[in-house]
Design an enzyme around this catalytic site. Structure first.
Site, short mmCIF file in Angstrom:
data_model
loop_
_atom_site.label_atom_id
_atom_site.label_comp_id
_atom_site.label_asym_id
_atom_site.label_seq_id
_atom_site.Cartn_x
_atom_site.Cartn_y
_atom_site.Cartn_z
N ARG A 19 70.52 -1.49 110.99
CA ARG A 19 70.94 -0.26 110.33
C ARG A 19 70.34 0.96 111.02
NH1 ARG A 19 68.97 4.40 108.17
NH2 ARG A 19 67.23 3.23 107.26
N ASP A 20 69.07 1.21 110.78
CA ASP A 20 68.42 2.37 111.37
C ASP A 20 68.45 2.31 112.89
OD1 ASP A 20 66.63 4.39 112.18
OD2 ASP A 20 65.43 4.17 110.39
N HIS A 210 58.08 3.47 105.73
CA HIS A 210 59.04 3.42 106.83
C HIS A 210 58.54 4.40 107.88
CE1 HIS A 210 63.24 3.11 108.49
NE2 HIS A 210 62.90 4.30 108.98
N HIS A 212 58.03 6.01 111.89
CA HIS A 212 58.56 6.24 113.23
C HIS A 212 57.40 6.53 114.18
CE1 HIS A 212 63.03 6.61 112.43
NE2 HIS A 212 62.50 6.41 111.23
N CYS A 243 66.86 9.13 113.25
CA CYS A 243 67.77 9.73 112.28
C CYS A 243 68.71 10.70 112.98
CB CYS A 243 66.99 10.45 111.19
SG CYS A 243 68.03 11.28 109.97
N ASN A 252 61.84 3.80 115.47
CA ASN A 252 60.92 3.23 114.49
C ASN A 252 59.74 2.56 115.20
OD1 ASN A 252 62.58 3.01 111.67
ND2 ASN A 252 63.94 2.82 113.44
#
Length: 304
Positions: A19-20, A210, A212, A243, A252
């Site tokens: 996803r990310d 979460h 980065h 993002c 990430n």
């Protein structure tokens, strides 16, 4: 807790590359995503964010969310989840068979308008609708607080804004919370302060992070989070991700590097490091460029 570092015996690592990690990449065949998914499961990952049910025009790389979801039942013993940005996305996810959902609410209006097209308060007001859809399907809702420490548009995020958002999200039906370091600015001390504040406001709600690695602080902050007793950490194979609605947001923290760190300090992740490195190499081939994985370049210190 175990050892001189005061770390937990194990963590619940959630893989977010599908996803990310892929949301800012060029669209790729569903078959390639499923090939990567096979490798991630083979490496022992048992919590995987598989896709996002969001606008295909806004995030074309994830337009095949329903197609990916159709294959998830083929994998046993894996907790799959998906990200949504609206009640409509939640309905689409549930219809596709995914009932563990993450809903993002930005702690700043600047990022909320860029990311979701609405003010933060408007996004927060929809938590109850999302949670209601998920609850009726027998699932679980997690609210991810984006830009929990800093916003690329509005600057530093006031901790009290995050605490208020977290409290209201739980009151509206969120069963889990996750603090998002969307642009990679958090450091260990700031992590400790915000985790303590949110826990005081929502003491019985599981809290994850979460992170980065934009400024090279990802692993130091992950270690600090674990020392604080945070057991739910997101990571992305090869450091994939970022993002698309936050200028300057890079990848990430890398799953294989977090797994390496955990192994070296005696924290169990349930993963096979050699297999994780094979998954990174596969991800490089799929996206068609080198990934920011220092561990892939250097290799494991153990050669057995």
């Amino acid at each position: 807790m175990t050892g001189a570092l005061g770390l937990p015996r194990s963590i619940r690592l959630r893989e977010v590359s599908l996803r990310d990690g892929l949301q800012i990449e060029a669209p790729m065949p569903t078959s390639a995503k499923l090939e990567l998914l096979d490798a991630l499961v083979a490496a022992g990952l048992r919590r995987i964010e598989a896709t996002a049910f969001v606008s295909p025009s806004a995030v074309p790389a994830l337009a095949d969310a329903a197609e990916v979801a159709a294959h998830l039942s083929e994998y046993q013993g894996v907790e799959f989840s998906a990200l949504v940005a609206s009640p409509g996305g939640a309905r689409r996810a549930v219809d596709a068979g995914v009932t563990s959902l993450e809903y993002v609410v930005s702690a700043s209006d600047g990022h909320s308008r860029a990311n979701a097209g609405r003010a933060s308060a408007e996004a927060l007001a929809r938590v109850a609708d999302v949670a209601g859809i998920v609850n009726r399907a027998g699932g679980r809702t997690e609210v991810i607080v984006a830009v929990a420490w800093d916003c690329p548009f509005d600057g530093p995020t006031p901790p009290e804004a995050v605490v208020s958002l977290a409290r209201r999200a739980v009151e509206s039906g969120a069963e889990r919370l996750c603090l998002g370091d969307t642009i990679g600015t958090v450091t260990p001390g700031r992590m400790a302060d915000l985790v303590a504040a949110v826990r005081q406001a929502c003491p019985t709600t599981p809290l994850g992070v979460h992170l980065h690695d934009t400024r090279g602080m990802g692993m130091a902050t992950a270690l600090a989070a674990m020392q604080l007793g945070v057991l739910d950490l997101d990571a992305s194979i090869g450091g994939l991700g970022g993002c698309p609605f936050a200028p300057g947001a890079s990848g990430n923290i890398a799953t294989e590097e977090l797994a390496y760190l955990c192994r070296e300090v005696g924290v169990e992740t349930g993963t096979d490091l050699a297999a994780l490195l094979e998954a990174v190499a596969l991800a490089e081939r799929i996206v068609g460029r080198p990934l920011e994985s220092r561990l892939l370049r250097a290799g494991d210190r153990r050669r057995d």
